[in-house]
Motif scaffolding. Structure first.
Motif, PDB file in Angstrom:
ATOM      1  N   MET A 219       0.841  -1.192   0.000  1.00 52.89           N
ATOM      2  CA  MET A 219       0.000   0.000   0.000  1.00 52.89           C
ATOM      3  C   MET A 219       0.877   1.243   0.000  1.00 52.89           C
ATOM      4  O   MET A 219       1.849   1.330   0.752  1.00 52.89           O
ATOM      5  CB  MET A 219      -0.903   0.007   1.230  1.00 52.89           C
ATOM      6  N   ALA A 220       0.568   2.177  -0.870  1.00 51.38           N
ATOM      7  CA  ALA A 220       1.180   3.507  -0.850  1.00 51.38           C
ATOM      8  C   ALA A 220       2.706   3.469  -0.806  1.00 51.38           C
ATOM      9  O   ALA A 220       3.332   4.135   0.012  1.00 51.38           O
ATOM     10  CB  ALA A 220       0.648   4.323   0.330  1.00 51.38           C
ATOM     11  N   GLY A 221       3.322   2.677  -1.697  1.00 54.41           N
ATOM     12  CA  GLY A 221       4.775   2.634  -1.758  1.00 54.41           C
ATOM     13  C   GLY A 221       5.413   1.698  -0.764  1.00 54.41           C
ATOM     14  O   GLY A 221       6.643   1.625  -0.669  1.00 54.41           O
ATOM     15  N   PHE A 222       4.607   0.966   0.002  1.00 51.70           N
ATOM     16  CA  PHE A 222       5.123   0.005   0.971  1.00 51.70           C
ATOM     17  C   PHE A 222       4.835  -1.405   0.474  1.00 51.70           C
ATOM     18  O   PHE A 222       3.727  -1.711   0.030  1.00 51.70           O
ATOM     19  CB  PHE A 222       4.453   0.198   2.337  1.00 51.70           C
ATOM     20  N   ASN A 223       5.822  -2.285   0.577  1.00 49.05           N
ATOM     21  CA  ASN A 223       5.598  -3.690   0.278  1.00 49.05           C
ATOM     22  C   ASN A 223       4.797  -4.342   1.391  1.00 49.05           C
ATOM     23  O   ASN A 223       4.858  -3.915   2.556  1.00 49.05           O
ATOM     24  CB  ASN A 223       6.928  -4.429   0.116  1.00 49.05           C
ATOM     25  N   ALA A 224       4.060  -5.392   1.057  1.00 51.88           N
ATOM     26  CA  ALA A 224       3.256  -6.084   2.057  1.00 51.88           C
ATOM     27  C   ALA A 224       4.117  -6.580   3.217  1.00 51.88           C
ATOM     28  O   ALA A 224       3.698  -6.550   4.379  1.00 51.88           O
ATOM     29  CB  ALA A 224       2.501  -7.244   1.416  1.00 51.88           C
ATOM     30  N   ALA A 225       5.350  -7.022   2.911  1.00 53.18           N
ATOM     31  CA  ALA A 225       6.239  -7.547   3.945  1.00 53.18           C
ATOM     32  C   ALA A 225       6.658  -6.473   4.948  1.00 53.18           C
ATOM     33  O   ALA A 225       7.113  -6.797   6.055  1.00 53.18           O
ATOM     34  CB  ALA A 225       7.481  -8.164   3.304  1.00 53.18           C
ATOM     35  N   ASP A 226       6.519  -5.198   4.561  1.00 52.04           N
ATOM     36  CA  ASP A 226       6.944  -4.100   5.431  1.00 52.04           C
ATOM     37  C   ASP A 226       5.784  -3.466   6.188  1.00 52.04           C
ATOM     38  O   ASP A 226       5.987  -2.488   6.914  1.00 52.04           O
ATOM     39  CB  ASP A 226       7.636  -3.015   4.600  1.00 52.04           C
ATOM     40  N   LEU A 227       4.571  -3.996   6.028  1.00 54.28           N
ATOM     41  CA  LEU A 227       3.392  -3.384   6.617  1.00 54.28           C
ATOM     42  C   LEU A 227       2.732  -4.265   7.667  1.00 54.28           C
ATOM     43  O   LEU A 227       2.701  -5.492   7.537  1.00 54.28           O
ATOM     44  CB  LEU A 227       2.348  -3.058   5.539  1.00 54.28           C
ATOM     45  N   TYR A 245       0.408   0.435   8.725  1.00 55.09           N
ATOM     46  CA  TYR A 245       1.589   1.184   9.138  1.00 55.09           C
ATOM     47  C   TYR A 245       2.855   0.377   8.883  1.00 55.09           C
ATOM     48  O   TYR A 245       2.835  -0.860   8.832  1.00 55.09           O
ATOM     49  CB  TYR A 245       1.491   1.573  10.618  1.00 55.09           C
ATOM     50  N   ALA A 246       3.959   1.095   8.728  1.00 57.35           N
ATOM     51  CA  ALA A 246       5.256   0.453   8.511  1.00 57.35           C
ATOM     52  C   ALA A 246       5.696  -0.243   9.790  1.00 57.35           C
ATOM     53  O   ALA A 246       5.609   0.319  10.889  1.00 57.35           O
ATOM     54  CB  ALA A 246       6.290   1.485   8.088  1.00 57.35           C
ATOM     55  N   SER A 247       6.200  -1.459   9.647  1.00 59.86           N
ATOM     56  CA  SER A 247       6.580  -2.255  10.820  1.00 59.86           C
ATOM     57  C   SER A 247       7.885  -1.779  11.454  1.00 59.86           C
ATOM     58  O   SER A 247       8.211  -2.169  12.571  1.00 59.86           O
ATOM     59  CB  SER A 247       6.696  -3.737  10.431  1.00 59.86           C
ATOM     60  N   ALA A 248       8.647  -0.934  10.744  1.00 69.36           N
ATOM     61  CA  ALA A 248       9.917  -0.415  11.272  1.00 69.36           C
ATOM     62  C   ALA A 248       9.745   1.045  11.705  1.00 69.36           C
ATOM     63  O   ALA A 248       8.935   1.792  11.148  1.00 69.36           O
ATOM     64  CB  ALA A 248      11.009  -0.520  10.217  1.00 69.36           C
ATOM     65  N   ILE A 253       2.382   5.938   8.721  1.00 72.56           N
ATOM     66  CA  ILE A 253       1.030   5.513   8.380  1.00 72.56           C
ATOM     67  C   ILE A 253       0.871   5.514   6.868  1.00 72.56           C
ATOM     68  O   ILE A 253       0.877   6.573   6.224  1.00 72.56           O
ATOM     69  CB  ILE A 253      -0.028   6.433   9.012  1.00 72.56           C
ATOM     70  N   ALA A 254       0.719   4.321   6.284  1.00 76.53           N
ATOM     71  CA  ALA A 254       0.557   4.205   4.836  1.00 76.53           C
ATOM     72  C   ALA A 254      -0.869   4.519   4.406  1.00 76.53           C
ATOM     73  O   ALA A 254      -1.107   4.992   3.291  1.00 76.53           O
ATOM     74  CB  ALA A 254       0.939   2.799   4.374  1.00 76.53           C
ATOM     75  N   GLY A 255      -1.824   4.266   5.286  1.00 76.97           N
ATOM     76  CA  GLY A 255      -3.221   4.541   4.964  1.00 76.97           C
ATOM     77  C   GLY A 255      -4.134   3.904   5.993  1.00 76.97           C
ATOM     78  O   GLY A 255      -3.673   3.319   6.984  1.00 76.97           O
TER      79      GLY A 255
END
Length: 300
Positions: A219-227, A245-248, A253-255
């Motif tokens: 979502m929004a420039g983030f890979n699924a593995a990073d969310l 949200y990003a896990s790191a 907040i991606a959305g």
């Protein structure tokens, strides 16, 4: 920077009597959040209202500031009253969209202590549209919230009450402090103040379930593995919230998604997807020469 870190440490030492301290990596937190700047995030918004999906935009502004514990307002000169100063992470969330001929403008503000292990000390929400305006405020007093609602609707009018539950709106700032600060499982929550303004449901504590899971897609420039996904679902209140949200760190907040059943039984899913981010001291960018920054943020 040293001055800011000193004030942060002082706040920690003077506030430990009000709920203990949070377990957070404050070195990383301070390096990002004590730059004297705010994090600006803009989002493409799909907002349901009156049974139809509306196109609009949303903005999330996160910034730390010194807050008065006594007055529960921003301190003008925290060094002059260090005993009253409390460091908070503030969220200002805005939504703007149009319904037919007239516009909606909505704003939410959340003030969550950085060092004190307690929920938000203050939450406010306002809605303006051509029919009129409403304003809601929660102030944390004695472990509960004093709630005040001012509305132009006859069935609501002016109200005051006491609510013993954590505001759902506090989850946004707890998440940015660190996801470990978010309570999971069965909890009592005060549903989102902005959603309550749209549903006109009674403002009171509701049973809810909070869980954090891995995202199934990017979502929004983030890979699924990073969310990661923070999901709030209520037992009887007609609402489900999902924050992506990003896990790191710093847990951007991606959305988000807000789901509820419409009057016809159809599920209405409002969505926000991030389109731009900027870290800046925006309060100094108030001249005409700074207007091009809005294009960088992809704001209309």
């Amino acid at each position: 920077m040293k001055k800011l870190l000193y004030l942060a440490l002082l706040t920690l030492l003077t506030s430990c009597n009000s709920g203990g301290s949070r377990s957070i990596d404050f070195d990383a937190f301070g390096a990002y959040w004590y730059q004297g700047k705010a994090e600006l995030n803009t989002y493409t918004l799909e907002q349901y209202r009156y049974g139809e999906k509306r196109e609009g935009e949303a903005v999330l502004v996160f910034v730390t500031e010194d807050f008065s514990q006594k007055k529960q307002v921003k301190l003008d000169d925290p060094q002059a009253d260090q005993g009253d100063a409390q460091k908070v992470l503030k969220l200002n969330l805005t939504k703007k969209f149009v319904t037919g001929i007239y516009p909606y403008s909505m704003m939410l503000s959340v003030f969550t202590p950085v060092y004190d292990n307690i929920p938000a000390v203050k939450v406010t929400a306002s809605v303006q549209e051509w029919c009129g305006q409403t304003f809601t405020q929660l102030n944390r007093k004695g472990g509960k919230y004093k709630a005040r609602l001012f509305s132009y609707f006859e069935q609501e009018a002016d109200q005051e009450s006491s609510i013993d539950a954590m505001p759902e709106d506090n989850l946004w700032t707890l998440l940015r402090l660190h996801p470990s600060q978010v309570p999971t499982g069965e909890v009592k929550l005060i549903p989102s103040l902005l959603d309550q303004r749209l549903t006109h449901e009674k403002l009171e504590a509701e049973e809810a379930q909070i869980r954090i899971t891995s995202a199934k897609q990017g979502m929004a420039g983030f890979n699924a593995a990073d969310l990661q996904v923070l999901e709030v679902s209520y037992t009887s209140y007609p609402r489900t919230l999902r924050i992506f949200y990003a896990s790191a760190f710093p847990f951007e907040i991606a959305g988000w998604e807000e789901e509820r059943a419409g009057k016809d039984g159809q599920q209405e899913v409002s969505r926000a997807t991030r389109k731009a981010k900027m870290v800046t001291d925006y309060w100094t960018k108030n001249k005409q020469e700074h207007e091009p920054l809005r294009r960088e943020l992809q704001l209309d």
